[in-house]
Design an enzyme around this catalytic site. Sequence first.
Site, PDB file in Angstrom:
ATOM      1  N   CYS A  30      25.253   6.782  22.219  1.00 37.57           N
ATOM      2  CA  CYS A  30      23.832   6.544  21.975  1.00 37.57           C
ATOM      3  C   CYS A  30      23.569   6.534  20.487  1.00 37.57           C
ATOM      4  O   CYS A  30      24.247   5.824  19.744  1.00 37.57           O
ATOM      5  CB  CYS A  30      22.965   7.547  22.738  1.00 37.57           C
ATOM      6  SG  CYS A  30      23.363   9.287  22.462  1.00 37.57           S
ATOM      7  N   ARG A  31      22.610   7.319  20.028  1.00 36.15           N
ATOM      8  CA  ARG A  31      22.148   7.202  18.638  1.00 36.15           C
ATOM      9  C   ARG A  31      22.948   8.031  17.649  1.00 36.15           C
ATOM     10  O   ARG A  31      22.907   7.767  16.452  1.00 36.15           O
ATOM     11  CB  ARG A  31      20.678   7.617  18.549  1.00 36.15           C
ATOM     12  CG  ARG A  31      19.749   6.670  19.278  1.00 36.15           C
ATOM     13  CD  ARG A  31      18.354   7.232  19.373  1.00 36.15           C
ATOM     14  NE  ARG A  31      17.404   6.240  19.893  1.00 36.15           N
ATOM     15  CZ  ARG A  31      16.178   6.530  20.279  1.00 36.15           C
ATOM     16  NH1 ARG A  31      15.745   7.786  20.216  1.00 36.15           N
ATOM     17  NH2 ARG A  31      15.387   5.572  20.730  1.00 36.15           N
TER      18      ARG A  31
END
Length: 243
Positions: free
Chosen positions: A178-179
């Site tokens: 993800c981030r």
Amino acid sequence: MGDRAAKVTLFDAFASVAKVMGSGRRAEIVDVLAQGERGVDEIAMEIGQSTANTSQHLQQLLRSGLVITRRQGTRIYYRLSGPAVVQLWAAVRRVASEHVAELDELAAVYLGDRSALDTLTRTELSERMAAGDVVVLDVRPEPEFRSGHITGAVSIPVKELAGRLKELPTGRTVVAYCRGQYCVFADEAVRTLHQNGLAAARLEDGYPEWSVTGLPVEGGAPPVPPKTDSRTRVSMRSRANSS
């Protein structure tokens, strides 16, 4: 021998970058924009602030040179001014993790127990991708996937994962990302995959770290001209004077 006043101005200009990062909300904006460019409304939603407050934070980031803009029709899109800003944000997190005593405790409250989650480094994931024995799963929101993603990754936002498991190829370990290190999406995805009997692991950090180290990526917004708007740039002296 250099002029003392000039040195003061120079070092005040250096410090102005740290000053603009001295806000949790502006740090959140940098974290969001590390995934790709966004409009102000999208950024405001991500950081839980009003559009007006978010615009004020963005103006400070613009004046510091950390963020630049691109206009498309009537909309203005914001993005980080370069890979060095991603590296700066990574360095801030790294220093905080090493020197802020309560950071681990704060992270654990937010992220939950990660002890049962397998983790792969970027090098390990790259090697396993070359061997063809993993499925790389991007669980960020779809606009972030469009802005840029690991080459060959499958996009299923974490909120949709439970209902879309049949879309994943079988017989291979699913590696979710993800981030970044302090993003919960990949953790939630791995737990969902485990609950459904699938082998899964998470990438140790996220897309920004993968991209900035030169590993293969796809997608991305069109390049922003270096002089998008004269108002987004200020002289070193004016930055220092405003600090």
